[in-house]
Design a protein around this motif. Structure first.
Motif, PDB file in Angstrom:
ATOM      1  N   LEU A 314       0.747  -1.317   0.102  1.00  0.00           N
ATOM      2  CA  LEU A 314       0.160  -0.113   0.057  1.00  0.00           C
ATOM      3  C   LEU A 314       0.723   1.071  -0.032  1.00  0.00           C
ATOM      4  CD1 LEU A 314      -2.979   0.733   0.069  1.00  0.00           C
ATOM      5  CD2 LEU A 314      -2.661   1.160   2.594  1.00  0.00           C
ATOM      6  N   GLY A 315       0.825   1.977  -1.074  1.00  0.00           N
ATOM      7  CA  GLY A 315       1.713   3.182  -1.105  1.00  0.00           C
ATOM      8  C   GLY A 315       0.864   4.366  -0.216  1.00  0.00           C
ATOM      9  N   LEU A 316       1.885   5.403  -0.085  1.00  0.00           N
ATOM     10  CA  LEU A 316       1.676   6.641   0.742  1.00  0.00           C
ATOM     11  C   LEU A 316       1.054   7.596   0.040  1.00  0.00           C
ATOM     12  CD1 LEU A 316       0.920   7.971   3.618  1.00  0.00           C
ATOM     13  CD2 LEU A 316       3.561   8.387   3.477  1.00  0.00           C
ATOM     14  N   HIS A 317      -0.222   8.174   0.044  1.00  0.00           N
ATOM     15  CA  HIS A 317      -0.518   9.439  -0.959  1.00  0.00           C
ATOM     16  C   HIS A 317      -0.597  10.490  -0.217  1.00  0.00           C
ATOM     17  CE1 HIS A 317      -4.302   8.762   0.997  1.00  0.00           C
ATOM     18  NE2 HIS A 317      -4.361   7.679   0.011  1.00  0.00           N
ATOM     19  N   SER A 318      -0.849  11.635  -0.854  1.00  0.00           N
ATOM     20  CA  SER A 318      -0.843  13.037   0.095  1.00  0.00           C
ATOM     21  C   SER A 318      -1.938  13.057   1.243  1.00  0.00           C
ATOM     22  CB  SER A 318      -1.013  14.142  -0.984  1.00  0.00           C
ATOM     23  OG  SER A 318      -2.171  14.062  -1.816  1.00  0.00           O
ATOM     24  N   TYR A 319      -2.915  12.772   0.832  1.00  0.00           N
ATOM     25  CA  TYR A 319      -4.123  12.510   1.891  1.00  0.00           C
ATOM     26  C   TYR A 319      -3.598  11.814   3.297  1.00  0.00           C
ATOM     27  CZ  TYR A 319      -7.272  14.611  -1.404  1.00  0.00           C
ATOM     28  OH  TYR A 319      -8.079  15.355  -2.307  1.00  0.00           O
ATOM     29  N   GLY A 320      -2.866  10.719   3.107  1.00  0.00           N
ATOM     30  CA  GLY A 320      -2.455  10.224   4.141  1.00  0.00           C
ATOM     31  C   GLY A 320      -1.201  10.981   4.917  1.00  0.00           C
ATOM     32  N   VAL A 384       6.280  22.224  11.394  1.00  0.00           N
ATOM     33  CA  VAL A 384       6.583  21.792  10.063  1.00  0.00           C
ATOM     34  C   VAL A 384       6.389  20.427  10.286  1.00  0.00           C
ATOM     35  CG1 VAL A 384       8.244  21.239   8.506  1.00  0.00           C
ATOM     36  CG2 VAL A 384       8.529  23.296   9.629  1.00  0.00           C
ATOM     37  N   GLY A 385       5.476  19.812   9.437  1.00  0.00           N
ATOM     38  CA  GLY A 385       4.941  18.583   9.317  1.00  0.00           C
ATOM     39  C   GLY A 385       5.560  17.709   8.111  1.00  0.00           C
ATOM     40  N   LEU A 386       4.972  16.510   7.897  1.00  0.00           N
ATOM     41  CA  LEU A 386       5.464  15.786   6.743  1.00  0.00           C
ATOM     42  C   LEU A 386       5.007  16.488   5.495  1.00  0.00           C
ATOM     43  CD1 LEU A 386       4.591  12.151   7.791  1.00  0.00           C
ATOM     44  CD2 LEU A 386       6.686  13.327   7.843  1.00  0.00           C
ATOM     45  N   THR A 387       3.923  17.377   5.521  1.00  0.00           N
ATOM     46  CA  THR A 387       3.504  18.095   4.193  1.00  0.00           C
ATOM     47  C   THR A 387       4.131  19.533   4.070  1.00  0.00           C
ATOM     48  OG1 THR A 387       1.557  19.003   5.568  1.00  0.00           O
ATOM     49  CG2 THR A 387       1.348  16.821   4.252  1.00  0.00           C
TER      50      THR A 387
END
Length: 923
Positions: A314-320, A384-387
């Motif tokens: 399962l890949g990680l998308h921007s919503y994740g 600052v987060g992952l996004t």
């Protein structure tokens, strides 16, 4: 069972609307409780939900393992699934509200968010959605809704700028017809309209789960017959893949089509890649948007950890990523809430008192007393987060919105560029541009090359003629005069003429067929109004117009014109007469004013030279009669350089040299002009151009239906009562020959192409003055018509290959008059051409006279000091002074001093020249 138990509550909630907020004191916990409950509601089995669930769980672990964040307090997230149902999602949200949660992460669906935002407002529980992108959720109606992802308003702006970048104007949207789809399309409509584009067709898909392939086929068949080939797909993954499959089946994924998918597709590509071959085959060449998250060490570390969690399945998308950051946002806000003295307490809602004791258990719903403070801390968060930076601006949106633009190719995809709200389209990552000044210029907007549907790298045109058997209704003016330009073949519905041949030749150069039919416009008795024709195009009565239609400013505001195929402009036509030489032809080279000023200067120079020479030159002395004759003779004889009087003074010589130079120029110009008058045929008209016509009060003719009428009235300022409408070249000739005195006109104002055709057979008239407007003729089409653009290219090709000139020669080259058809203008020489020479001569005379009078005044003062002026009475003294001054001016200069100076000069010269003699005269 829980859904059934709460079904009455749901019905009551839907009927009662939004609750009002009041607080009652209830249970109060300690300032730093051991556990803080946070809810989360989303669809566990959806593309977004499967990734978000794992991301939220990992975020909770990371928060609770961080000793500096929420010390002594454990963050607990209680999850509920909505099963992609608005009703189930609403029930799940109510269940979470019963457990005294301080915030809810979610919902995922925009439809659910609209519903439970009313509950959040009533109970003061913040909703933090990482996936609800409906732009209308940001309104003031939902103060407790906080979007922790990007609004679709930014995504739709990115699509609009892409459409504008590639030069397309018409777009078709296929969308899911719910809150998410409708409001997203509304934002796209506004963004495209701001760039002079439009959504020409909106194809809504029913949001019911029972939508099937047959429904999609019916929808896309309607899309296929439309003109636009640029299609934006805004839906959910299951419906979106069905649309692509049907589009491939119908041949709508081939050459010429453009498909743009919103970020629902990038979520699937990121999380489920590689997709089944049948899905990838149906999406080749599609452009996709994906929420941009900047690269960072923390993000790379989490991605490595993510692959270990699910084994790469399962890949990680921007919503994740946004779901993960949302948990940290809640944790930071709760920590700030406690640091400011916030207490977790809940109060009963007084609006629910009347339902106590019912089986709905509404008394379990409590108002969170600290909700306003927690909401404030959420919106003040800055970390600052992952996004990237997690910070909100004044309208509760995350800062630095940006998207990646992806091109689906083969078994994968390629990033062809980025879009940011800061600098627009760019091949450079947005975070590198934030340190530079924003640059939204067209030259700075760039994307990499795209492989379009049909496996072509050539940018699609973006539109075709609709394949529905409908022909374009092209209006053609039914002219009465100048039928060489356009005319209807008697007894038929066909047309011929110069304009028709140009249009036909241009259409034949297009790379596609254009079905059209000509429709006559006008009654056939007089030329129709072209302004009215243009208005009917903008009103949709006609699809275009072909003919001698002038491109003017007020018409370009309502329709689009092609490239001009004829240069045009207004000119004045007037009758003329030929001038023969006659007995007085020698006077014609100079205007009357020129003759007068020249004569005055002859006399002036003679007087000035006489004044300067009178005292020192015997030739300018004598009796008054003789001196007057000398002045006249001297001044006139300089015209032929035959003056016999010599000048002795330096000032006189300077004046004479300048004057002889002026006479030389005047003589040369007169001789050249007179030669032209005597040897070249001369034409004369009392009207010299539009200015002389404006200053007169004589009637002016114009062509019926032409824009010349409004131009003469509004721009030139000629009264309408002076304008006479004329319909045919014969009427032109008749009225011009009659003239104003016999009920005709003094001149005709018309466009140059008509006038050239008129003068080719009417040899008694000529163009007078200069062309005083610049315009052209073009074919008219509705605003933003792609056909107008392609026909402009075809017209340029006709001009370059010579076909346009050949068509012109076929219809409009019919000259039977002699070649002396140059514009009429005066051959006379005017004063302004010689004003500089006369000014130079006048200044020289003035300076010479000034020096002369200064010398006389110096002698007068010497005479006064010598006592030569008797000191008598005041009146007598003034009289003697004047007499003395006049006598000094009239007296001959003493030659002794001049002769003495001359002898000294001669002696010195002779001494200097005879170098071979000694003082005694010997050699």
């Amino acid at each position: 069972m829980n859904a059934i138990r709460h079904f009455p509550l749901v019905l009551w909630f839907l009927s009662s609307g939004v609750f009002s907020s009041h607080g009652l004191t209830g249970n109060v916990s300690s300032t730093r409780p051991a556990v803080v409950n946070v809810g989360a509601i989303f669809s566990f089995d959806s593309t977004i939900g499967r990734v978000a669930k794992i991301a939220i769980q990992e975020a909770v672990k990371d928060v609770n393992s961080n000793s500096t964040l929420l010390p002594g307090t454990k963050l607990v997230v209680k999850m509920r699934t909505s099963n992609c149902s608005g009703f189930v999602g609403m029930v799940g949200a109510l269940q979470l509200m019963e457990t005294e949660t301080v915030a809810v992460i979610g919902p995922q669906s925009s439809v659910v968010a609209h519903t439970i935002s009313h509950v959040a407002n009533e109970l003061q529980v913040p909703l933090l959605s990482f996936a609800a992108t409906d732009p209308t959720l940001s309104s003031l109606q939902f103060p407790y809704f906080v979007r922790t992802t990007r609004s679709d308003s930014y995504q739709m702006t990115a699509i609009a700028e892409m459409v504008d970048y590639y030069g397309w104007k018409d777009v078709i949207v296929v969308f899911l017809d719910d809150d998410y789809g409708r409001n997203g399309v509304s934002a796209l409509d506004d963004a495209i309209a701001a760039r002079r584009g439009r959504i020409s067709y909106k194809a809504g898909i029913p949001p019911a789960p029972g939508v099937n392939r047959t429904d999609i086929i019916d929808i896309l068949i309607k899309v296929a017959v439309m003109e636009s080939r640029v299609i934006v797909l805004h839906a959910y993954p299951d419906v979106g893949f069905m649309v692509f499959s049907v589009a491939q089946y119908l041949g709508m994924m081939g050459d010429g089509y453009v498909w743009i998918a919103t970020d629902w597709l990038s979520s699937v590509l990121d999380s489920s890649s590689p997709l089944p071959p049948e899905n990838m085959d149906s999406m080749q060449g599609v452009l996709v948007l994906r929420q941009h998250t900047p690269d960072s060490d923390r993000k790379r570390s989490f991605l490595s950890r993510w692959n270990k969690l699910n084994g790469g399945s399962l890949g990680l998308h921007s919503y994740g990523l946004y779901a993960y950051d949302t948990v940290w946002l809640v944790a930071h806000a709760i920590n700030s809430f406690f640091e400011e003295g916030g207490r977790i307490s809940f109060s009963s809602d007084p609006n629910l008192r009347f339902v106590q004791g019912s089986t709905l258990h509404l008394e379990e719903l409590k108002i969170f007393d600290g909700g306003p403070l927690l909401l404030k801390k959420i919106l003040e968060s800055n970390f600052v987060g992952l996004t990237g930076p997690v910070k909100f601006n004044s309208d509760k949106s995350l800062v630095f919105p940006a998207y990646d633009i992806i091109n689906v190719i083969g078994t994968g995809f390629r990033v062809i560029g980025h879009w940011s709200n800061y600098s627009g389209l760019s091949t450079v990552p947005p975070e590198t541009l934030y340190s530079r000044p924003p640059n939204r210029s067209s030259a700075n907007q760039q994307l990499f090359g795209v492989v379009w549907p049909g496996e072509t790298v050539i940018k699609p045109r973006g539109w075709v003629f609709p394949n529905n058997g409908k022909q374009l209704k092209i209006a053609v003016p039914r002219r009465v005069g100048y039928r060489e330009f356009v005319s209807q073949v008697p007894g038929t519905s066909t047309f011929k003429g110069f304009c028709i041949d140009v249009f036909t030749a241009a259409v034949n150069l297009l790379p596609y067929a254009v079905p059209y039919q000509f429709i006559a416009f006008g009654d056939g008795h007089e030329n129709p109004s072209y302004s009215e024709l243009v208005e009917l195009i903008s009103a949709g009565v006609f699809d275009g117009a072909v003919g001698d239609i002038t491109i003017v400013t007020n018409r370009t505001k309502t329709v689009d014109f092609t490239q001009p195929y004829v240069s045009s402009g207004l000119v004045v036509v007037a009758p003329f007469r030929k001038l023969n030489t006659g007995a007085w032809a020698f006077l014609r080279p100079f205007s009357g004013l020129m003759w007068g000023v020249t004569a005055a200067f002859f006399l002036l120079v003679g007087i000035v030279v006489w004044i300067l020479e009178h005292r020192t030159n015997d030739e300018f002395r004598g009796p008054p009669k003789q001196q007057l004759i000398t002045i006249l003779w001297f001044s006139l004889s300089t015209l032929f350089f035959a003056h016999r009087e010599s000048t002795a003074s330096a000032l006189g010589r300077v004046v004479l040299i300048i004057w002889l130079f002026v006479v030389l120029i005047i003589n040369s110009s007169y001789t050249a002009s007179l030669t032209s008058i005597l040897t070249v045929q001369q034409l004369y008209s009392p009207i010299k151009g539009i200015e002389s016509l404006k200053e007169s009060d004589e009637p002016i003719g114009y062509q019926v239906g032409s824009f010349a009428e409004n131009y003469l009235i509004e721009e030139i300022g000629i009264p309408k009562s002076r304008l006479v409408s004329l319909g045919t070249p014969e009427e032109y000739a008749t009225n011009l020959l009659s003239g104003p005195k016999k009920g005709g006109v003094a001149a005709v104002v018309d466009e140059l192409p008509y006038v050239e055709l008129f003068l080719s057979s009417q040899c008694k008239f000529r163009i007078v003055g200069q062309e005083f407007t610049k315009s052209g003729w073009g074919f008219a089409f509705p605003r933003d018509s792609a056909l107008a653009v392609d026909l402009s290219t075809a017209i340029l090709a006709l001009s370059e290959n010579g076909d346009l000139q050949r068509i012109h020669d076929k219809w409009l080259t019919k000259s039977t008059c002699s070649s002396d058809n140059a514009e009429i203008d005066s051959d006379r020489l005017h004063l302004k051409s010689f004003s500089g020479l006369f000014l130079l001569c006048g200044i020289t005379c003035f300076i010479a006279l000034l020096i002369y009078f200064l010398q006389i005044m110096h002698k007068f003062r010497e005479a006064a000091r010598a006592g030569r002026i008797a000191n008598e009475g005041p009146g007598s003294s003034r009289s003697r002074s004047l007499q003395t001054l006049l006598s000094l001016m009239d007296a001959k200069a003493d030659p002794s001093r001049r002769d003495s100076k001359r002898r000294k000069i001669e002696i010195s010269l002779s001494d200097g020249i005879d170098f071979g003699k000694d003082p005694d005269g010997r050699q």
